[in-house]
Design an enzyme around this catalytic site. Structure first.
Site, PDB file in Angstrom:
ATOM      1  N   HIS A  49     -63.539 -69.365 -27.705  1.00 32.58           N
ATOM      2  CA  HIS A  49     -62.802 -68.581 -26.696  1.00 32.58           C
ATOM      3  C   HIS A  49     -63.662 -68.231 -25.482  1.00 32.58           C
ATOM      4  O   HIS A  49     -63.340 -67.306 -24.742  1.00 32.58           O
ATOM      5  CB  HIS A  49     -62.241 -67.296 -27.323  1.00 32.58           C
ATOM      6  CG  HIS A  49     -61.081 -67.544 -28.247  1.00 32.58           C
ATOM      7  ND1 HIS A  49     -60.573 -66.597 -29.098  1.00 32.58           N
ATOM      8  CD2 HIS A  49     -60.315 -68.656 -28.433  1.00 32.58           C
ATOM      9  CE1 HIS A  49     -59.551 -67.112 -29.788  1.00 32.58           C
ATOM     10  NE2 HIS A  49     -59.385 -68.362 -29.405  1.00 32.58           N
ATOM     11  N   CYS A  78     -66.236 -71.639 -12.509  1.00 26.98           N
ATOM     12  CA  CYS A  78     -65.810 -71.757 -11.110  1.00 26.98           C
ATOM     13  C   CYS A  78     -64.469 -72.471 -11.026  1.00 26.98           C
ATOM     14  O   CYS A  78     -64.312 -73.583 -11.529  1.00 26.98           O
ATOM     15  CB  CYS A  78     -66.864 -72.503 -10.291  1.00 26.98           C
ATOM     16  SG  CYS A  78     -66.352 -72.679  -8.564  1.00 26.98           S
TER      17      CYS A  78
END
Ligand code: OAD
Length: 230
Positions: free
Chosen positions: A105, A113
């Site tokens: 996760h 980004c």
């Protein structure tokens, strides 16, 4: 012997990291989709960045507990035959001595980004919209897998589950997929399955064995037992 240990928020609870779905958990008082979905981020990026900035900053106040340390100890004997797959975004497994850790996760101490899709180790805040170290755009977001997004490194996880002799689930409510299905994937391939949790869960009946209690007690006891038998 090949072992896969799946961990959830419960393993870090005794370190002072809140779980999600317990009373006083992190989702209490928060609309989950507001802070853990791409739609929530689009609607209010500042709120979401601040939520994860606080959690990232909190990591400096917590330490690995006896459960993380026991898994680190087990890796010293088993080496690559032990894989820890964690749903947790904290870094307590690594600080507890584990090196073979799969963060399905994502991680708080990482930034993703949105422009160049690269990931960067990140320790500070993101709410002031810093420039991406790769492409310079102010488009960094928390490197967390939100609802509706695809967990990281699932092929590796599946491969390890297929090869496992033993699958152990620690401190997860087994309510979020695909992690909740791991017990089935492992059992189908012949692995023995063990659940260690404070309470029984909706998945308990799918395990060969269930032990209830705090992870900080159960995990070191299980590791000692295993190392004695090797
Ligand atoms: P949950 O909050 O759903 O479940 C935590 C589990 O830990 C519960 O079953 C508790 O009974 C148990 N628990 C609490 N304290 C414990 C202790 N000291 N020792 C042992 N067990 C204890 O957390 P997760 O199952 O990890 O996803 O949640 C799965 C995912 O849902 C998270 O990774 C997160 C969340 O939405 C994302 O953020 C992407």
């Amino acid at each position: 012997m090949k072992i896969v240990v799946l961990t959830g928020a419960g393993i870090s609870a005794e370190s002072g990291v809140p779980t999600f779905r317990d009373a006083d958990g992190l989702w209490e008082g928060h609309d989950v989709m507001q802070v853990a979905s791409p739609e929530g981020f689009e609607a209010d990026p500042e709120l979401v960045q601040r939520f994860y900035d606080l959690r990232r900053a909190h990591l400096t106040d917590v330490e690995p507990n006896a459960a993380h340390l026991a898994l680190g100890r087990l890796e010293k004997t088993l080496g690559p035959d032990l894989l820890v797959i964690t749903q947790n975004v904290d870094d307590l497994h690594e600080r507890g001595g584990s090196t073979n850790v799969l963060h399905m996760h994502g991680e708080l101490r990482s930034a993703l980004c949105l422009a160049c899709a690269d990931r960067f180790e990140w320790d500070g805040d993101l709410s002031h919209a810093p420039a991406c170290p790769g492409c310079g755009a102010a488009t960094l977001r928390p490197d967390i897998v939100w609802f509706g997004e695809i967990p990281y490194r699932m092929e590796e996880a599946l491969q390890a589950l297929q090869e496992a002799d033993l699958f152990v689930s620690v401190g997860t409510s087994s309510q979020v997929y695909p992690a909740a299905a791991f017990v089935h994937w492992a059992a189908e391939q012949g692995a023995r399955t063990l659940e260690l949790n404070m309470n029984g869960t909706i998945a308990s009946e799918d395990f060969d064995e269930v032990r209830t209690g705090p992870a900080g007690t159960l995990v070191p006891a299980w590791v000692d037992e295993l190392l004695d038998g090797l």
